[in-house]
Design a protein around this motif. Structure first.
Motif, PDB file in Angstrom:
ATOM      1  N   PHE A 133       0.825  -1.210   0.000  1.00  0.00           N
ATOM      2  CA  PHE A 133       0.000   0.000   0.000  1.00  0.00           C
ATOM      3  C   PHE A 133       0.864   1.267   0.000  1.00  0.00           C
ATOM      4  O   PHE A 133       0.531   2.256  -0.639  1.00  0.00           O
ATOM      5  N   LEU A 134       1.967   1.244   0.756  1.00  0.00           N
ATOM      6  CA  LEU A 134       2.783   2.440   0.984  1.00  0.00           C
ATOM      7  C   LEU A 134       4.211   2.273   0.471  1.00  0.00           C
ATOM      8  O   LEU A 134       5.154   2.816   1.036  1.00  0.00           O
ATOM      9  N   MET A 135       4.356   1.560  -0.616  1.00  0.00           N
ATOM     10  CA  MET A 135       5.682   1.214  -1.125  1.00  0.00           C
ATOM     11  C   MET A 135       6.552   2.454  -1.392  1.00  0.00           C
ATOM     12  O   MET A 135       7.722   2.497  -1.024  1.00  0.00           O
ATOM     13  N   GLY A 140      11.216   5.794   0.187  1.00  0.00           N
ATOM     14  CA  GLY A 140      11.801   7.103   0.467  1.00  0.00           C
ATOM     15  C   GLY A 140      12.306   7.222   1.888  1.00  0.00           C
ATOM     16  O   GLY A 140      13.354   7.830   2.138  1.00  0.00           O
ATOM     17  N   ALA A 141      11.572   6.641   2.822  1.00  0.00           N
ATOM     18  CA  ALA A 141      11.971   6.703   4.228  1.00  0.00           C
ATOM     19  C   ALA A 141      13.292   5.982   4.449  1.00  0.00           C
ATOM     20  O   ALA A 141      14.190   6.482   5.138  1.00  0.00           O
ATOM     21  N   GLU A 174      20.380   3.133  -4.467  1.00  0.00           N
ATOM     22  CA  GLU A 174      20.081   4.451  -3.902  1.00  0.00           C
ATOM     23  C   GLU A 174      20.655   4.660  -2.504  1.00  0.00           C
ATOM     24  O   GLU A 174      20.653   5.793  -2.005  1.00  0.00           O
ATOM     25  N   LEU A 175      21.139   3.604  -1.870  1.00  0.00           N
ATOM     26  CA  LEU A 175      21.767   3.781  -0.567  1.00  0.00           C
ATOM     27  C   LEU A 175      23.244   4.143  -0.673  1.00  0.00           C
ATOM     28  O   LEU A 175      23.945   4.197   0.323  1.00  0.00           O
ATOM     29  N   PHE A 176      23.710   4.428  -1.896  1.00  0.00           N
ATOM     30  CA  PHE A 176      25.019   5.052  -2.084  1.00  0.00           C
ATOM     31  C   PHE A 176      24.813   6.567  -2.093  1.00  0.00           C
ATOM     32  O   PHE A 176      25.163   7.265  -3.056  1.00  0.00           O
TER      33      PHE A 176
END
Length: 218
Positions: A133-135, A140-141, A174-176
């Protein structure tokens, strides 16, 4: 990072809506917030920094308020942020409507129920539904909280951006965040030899297939 024809722009715009479903985010509003984040990284003007909020929930709630203000054009935006993004008003209105969001939620739920009834899926998997539901907000979090709090730094970017993983299949590179803040236009978020960005070979493949055209060759 790259450019594409109007046909492929519309194709990926539609694919974004189909992929994000109930958690659809406007490419325009997302682009503006992302540019603000880079310009004001980890300062009080940053729309989503973990260093100016009490916890991850308050960070995302504040981000939501800024996103909605930008989306509904109720916030003044600097000219440098308000440019070069795709727009498709029909998909924008559709994706942001409650009818669409509730429709996707119903579809996800039906899929799980059918899997439970006909594929003998264990009931515990129903706890994954909120993630579906909140993917978008959950993604982003994780990126903005972890990528600016945990990990190591290759570069001094005058902010608190970190590389949280060295093999980032969890968030597709994206965690780079430290690397990305140093070279925001690079198609490869990895920098050291041991850092693997799984999106990088996909971008190279799309370029070779003439679907996109990379602006800056590496």
């Amino acid at each position: 990072m790259f450019k594409m024809s109007k046909f492929w722009e519309r194709f990926f715009y539609l694919l974004t809506y189909l992929s994000q479903g109930s958690s659809y985010l406007s490419p325009r509003a997302y682009a503006i917030l992302h540019r603000m984040h880079h310009a004001f990284s980890d300062t009080e003007k940053d729309p989503h920094s973990p260093h100016h909020t009490k916890n991850i929930f308050s960070m995302m709630w504040e981000t939501k308020d800024i996103y909605n203000a930008v989306l509904n054009r109720k916030r003044a935006i600097e000219t440098r942020f308000e440019r070069n993004y795709p727009e498709w008003n029909f998909i924008e209105k559709l994706g942001d409507s409650w009818a669409s969001r509730l429709g996707w939620i119903a579809l996800y739920t039906v899929f799980y129920v059918l899997a439970y009834v006909y594929l003998d899926m264990h009931w515990i998997f129903f706890f994954l539904l909120p993630i579906h539901f909140l993917m978008g907000p959950i993604h982003g979090a994780i990126v903005n909280w972890s990528g600016h709090k945990y990990g190591y730094q290759n570069f001094d970017n005058q902010d608190k951006s970190k590389n949280s993983l060295i093999f980032d299949v969890l968030m597709m590179g994206e965690l780079f965040q430290n690397n990305h803040h140093k070279r925001p236009n690079s198609i490869n978020f990895g920098s050291k030899w041991f850092e693997f960005d799984p999106t990088y070979p996909v971008i190279k493949l799309l370029d070779k297939a003439k679907i996109i055209e990379i602006r800056k060759r590496e």
